[in-house]
Design a protein around this motif. Structure first.
Motif, short mmCIF file in Angstrom:
data_model
loop_
_atom_site.label_atom_id
_atom_site.label_comp_id
_atom_site.label_asym_id
_atom_site.label_seq_id
_atom_site.Cartn_x
_atom_site.Cartn_y
_atom_site.Cartn_z
N LYS A 1 99.48 42.71 44.70
CA LYS A 1 100.29 42.51 43.58
C LYS A 1 101.51 41.56 43.97
O LYS A 1 101.80 40.44 43.52
N ALA A 2 101.91 41.76 45.21
CA ALA A 2 102.93 40.97 45.88
C ALA A 2 102.44 39.46 46.16
O ALA A 2 103.13 38.38 46.05
N LEU A 3 101.02 39.63 46.54
CA LEU A 3 100.50 38.25 46.92
C LEU A 3 100.47 37.33 45.67
O LEU A 3 100.60 36.12 45.88
N ALA A 4 100.21 37.80 44.51
CA ALA A 4 100.48 36.96 43.20
C ALA A 4 101.52 36.84 42.50
O ALA A 4 101.87 35.97 41.74
N ASN A 5 102.69 37.31 43.29
CA ASN A 5 104.08 37.33 42.67
C ASN A 5 104.71 36.08 42.99
O ASN A 5 105.05 35.99 44.48
N THR A 6 105.21 35.23 42.12
CA THR A 6 105.76 34.03 42.63
C THR A 6 107.34 34.12 43.17
O THR A 6 107.66 33.30 43.64
N ASP A 7 107.74 35.36 43.03
CA ASP A 7 109.15 35.68 43.44
C ASP A 7 108.95 36.26 44.89
O ASP A 7 110.11 36.32 45.50
N VAL A 8 107.90 36.34 45.33
CA VAL A 8 107.72 36.91 46.70
C VAL A 8 106.81 36.15 47.64
O VAL A 8 105.69 35.40 47.15
N LEU A 9 107.35 36.26 48.77
CA LEU A 9 106.51 35.39 49.96
C LEU A 9 105.98 36.54 50.98
O LEU A 9 106.74 37.04 51.72
N HIS A 10 104.64 36.68 51.06
CA HIS A 10 104.11 37.64 51.86
C HIS A 10 103.39 36.91 52.97
O HIS A 10 102.70 36.13 52.82
N LEU A 11 103.96 37.27 54.26
CA LEU A 11 103.29 36.46 55.35
C LEU A 11 102.84 37.13 56.51
O LEU A 11 103.53 38.17 56.85
N ILE A 12 101.95 36.74 57.15
CA ILE A 12 101.35 37.31 58.29
C ILE A 12 101.88 36.68 59.64
O ILE A 12 101.98 35.32 59.73
N VAL A 13 102.27 37.41 60.61
CA VAL A 13 102.88 37.08 61.78
C VAL A 13 101.55 36.80 63.09
O VAL A 13 101.02 38.07 63.12
#
Length: 180
Positions: A44-56
């Motif tokens: 859900k976070a991946l689709a949320n425009t208020d959230v940036l989910h990043l891989i290091v």
């Protein structure tokens, strides 16, 4: 790719990365300092425009070594929350480098006014990193988390844009040049 430095690349998380993210959260050395999310919550976070989910990723090996999540991209008060940073290979500088990259991005590219986070009081390693990065304790949420071992407290910490700029100018705070 979202951001990169000499040693790490930050890229947007995709659905295929969620198993890696959940496996990091399940590790005992990580789970005691965070509140693990379900696979569905990460998706859900991946689709949320208020959230940036990043891989290091380790830039030389192109291998994932952690992830981070920031929220508040749509916050009208320009206050961004570092929700989570979790690194698998500790002590190699990945966390510090990733933290510097995202902090630089928040203040120089995104133009936020405030970057804040909460950290469990017993997470001494992270607490010291945040202090070195110029974060100050705004307060403590005492016994706010009920866990299987009792109650735990959280420190709320933040840094303001003018504080970040002053520390960067003085060279007293780690800074990383962005290669975005």
């Amino acid at each position: 790719m979202f951001l990169k430095s000499d040693s790490v690349t930050l890229r947007k998380t995709n659905k295929q990365d969620i198993d890696f993210v959940c496996s990091l959260e399940a590790m005992e050395e990580n789970s005691k300092y965070i509140i693990p999310w379900s696979k569905e919550k990460h998706e859900k976070a991946l689709a949320n425009t208020d959230v940036l989910h990043l891989i290091v990723e380790d830039r030389k090996r192109s291998q994932p070594v952690g992830y981070l999540i920031i929220a508040g991209l749509e916050n009208p008060d320009l206050s961004i929350e570092l929700v989570r940073i979790t690194i698998n290979e500790k002590g190699k500088g990945y966390g510090k480098e990733s933290f510097n990259l995202i902090k630089d991005w928040v203040f120089t590219k995104f133009q936020a006014h405030r970057l804040w986070l909460d950290v469990k009081v017993n997470n001494v390693r992270a607490y010291k990193l945040y202090q070195k990065q110029g974060f100050v304790v705004e307060g403590t949420l005492r016994d706010c988390l009920k866990t299987e071992h009792g109650f735990e407290s959280l420190h709320i910490m933040s840094i303001l844009k003018n504080e970040y700029e002053e520390l960067t100018k003085e060279g007293t705070c780690c800074s990383t040049s962005l290669m975005s």
